[in-house]
Motif scaffolding. Structure first.
Motif, PDB file in Angstrom:
ATOM      1  N   LEU A  42      20.003  21.788  -6.933  1.00  0.00           N
ATOM      2  CA  LEU A  42      20.910  22.348  -7.934  1.00  0.00           C
ATOM      3  C   LEU A  42      21.002  21.436  -9.158  1.00  0.00           C
ATOM      4  O   LEU A  42      20.840  21.888 -10.292  1.00  0.00           O
ATOM      5  CB  LEU A  42      22.302  22.563  -7.333  1.00  0.00           C
ATOM      6  CG  LEU A  42      23.379  23.020  -8.315  1.00  0.00           C
ATOM      7  CD1 LEU A  42      23.078  24.429  -8.793  1.00  0.00           C
ATOM      8  CD2 LEU A  42      24.742  22.931  -7.674  1.00  0.00           C
ATOM      9  N   PHE A  43      21.265  20.169  -8.958  1.00  0.00           N
ATOM     10  CA  PHE A  43      21.393  19.238 -10.072  1.00  0.00           C
ATOM     11  C   PHE A  43      20.064  19.038 -10.807  1.00  0.00           C
ATOM     12  O   PHE A  43      20.039  18.911 -12.036  1.00  0.00           O
ATOM     13  CB  PHE A  43      21.956  17.898  -9.604  1.00  0.00           C
ATOM     14  CG  PHE A  43      23.415  17.986  -9.235  1.00  0.00           C
ATOM     15  CD1 PHE A  43      24.340  18.513 -10.133  1.00  0.00           C
ATOM     16  CD2 PHE A  43      23.853  17.551  -8.004  1.00  0.00           C
ATOM     17  CE1 PHE A  43      25.675  18.585  -9.803  1.00  0.00           C
ATOM     18  CE2 PHE A  43      25.187  17.629  -7.661  1.00  0.00           C
ATOM     19  CZ  PHE A  43      26.111  18.151  -8.558  1.00  0.00           C
ATOM     20  N   ALA A  44      18.971  19.025 -10.032  1.00  0.00           N
ATOM     21  CA  ALA A  44      17.666  18.908 -10.680  1.00  0.00           C
ATOM     22  C   ALA A  44      17.414  20.125 -11.573  1.00  0.00           C
ATOM     23  O   ALA A  44      16.915  19.990 -12.702  1.00  0.00           O
ATOM     24  CB  ALA A  44      16.565  18.786  -9.629  1.00  0.00           C
ATOM     25  N   GLY A  45      17.767  21.310 -11.115  1.00  0.00           N
ATOM     26  CA  GLY A  45      17.601  22.521 -11.917  1.00  0.00           C
ATOM     27  C   GLY A  45      18.474  22.514 -13.164  1.00  0.00           C
ATOM     28  O   GLY A  45      18.048  22.917 -14.245  1.00  0.00           O
ATOM     29  N   VAL A  46      19.709  22.042 -13.021  1.00  0.00           N
ATOM     30  CA  VAL A  46      20.608  21.976 -14.171  1.00  0.00           C
ATOM     31  C   VAL A  46      20.071  20.994 -15.203  1.00  0.00           C
ATOM     32  O   VAL A  46      20.020  21.302 -16.407  1.00  0.00           O
ATOM     33  CB  VAL A  46      22.031  21.578 -13.726  1.00  0.00           C
ATOM     34  CG1 VAL A  46      22.899  21.222 -14.930  1.00  0.00           C
ATOM     35  CG2 VAL A  46      22.672  22.700 -12.930  1.00  0.00           C
ATOM     36  N   PHE A  47      19.653  19.827 -14.776  1.00  0.00           N
ATOM     37  CA  PHE A  47      19.132  18.840 -15.717  1.00  0.00           C
ATOM     38  C   PHE A  47      17.815  19.290 -16.346  1.00  0.00           C
ATOM     39  O   PHE A  47      17.571  19.056 -17.530  1.00  0.00           O
ATOM     40  CB  PHE A  47      18.972  17.461 -15.056  1.00  0.00           C
ATOM     41  CG  PHE A  47      20.293  16.788 -14.803  1.00  0.00           C
ATOM     42  CD1 PHE A  47      21.191  16.588 -15.828  1.00  0.00           C
ATOM     43  CD2 PHE A  47      20.640  16.379 -13.527  1.00  0.00           C
ATOM     44  CE1 PHE A  47      22.410  15.983 -15.605  1.00  0.00           C
ATOM     45  CE2 PHE A  47      21.861  15.770 -13.289  1.00  0.00           C
ATOM     46  CZ  PHE A  47      22.746  15.566 -14.326  1.00  0.00           C
TER      47      PHE A  47
END
Length: 90
Positions: free
Chosen positions: A14-19
C-alpha cells in the motif's frame, strides 16, 4: 485472523503504491509544465515573426505610396497624408 507477515506485506504494498503514485504524478506534472513552457516560447516566437512581417509590409507600403509623413520636409502634403490614412483605415 490474518498473520502479521501478511499485514506487513499488505501495508508495504500500500505505501509503496502511494509513494509510486506521488512520484509518477510529479514526473508527469514536470513533463507537462516543460511542454507548456515550450509551447509558450514557440507562440511568442510566432508572434514576433508576425509582427516583423507586418512591420515590413507597412514599411514597404509606405515606400510605394510616396507620401512624405515628415512635416518638416518641403515635399510634405497634408491632404495626401490624410487620404493615405483614410485608405489604410478601410
Amino acid at each position: 485472523m490474518v498473520s502479521s507477515t501478511v499485514n506487513v506485506a499488505r501495508y508495504t504494498a500500500l505505501f509503496a503504491g502511494v509513494f509510486y503514485g506521488i512520484y509518477h504524478r510529479r514526473s508527469l506534472q514536470k513533463a507537462h509544465d516543460h511542454e507548456k513552457e515550450q509551447h509558450a516560447i514557440h507562440h511568442r516566437e510566432q508572434l514576433i515573426v508576425q509582427a516583423k512581417q507586418a512591420w515590413h509590409q507597412k514599411q514597404e507600403s509606405a515606400k510605394d505610396d510616396g507620401v512624405v509623413t515628415d512635416p518638416e520636409d518641403p515635399r510634405f502634403d497634408l491632404e495626401k497624408l490624410i487620404a493615405k490614412w483614410e485608405k489604410e483605415s478601410l
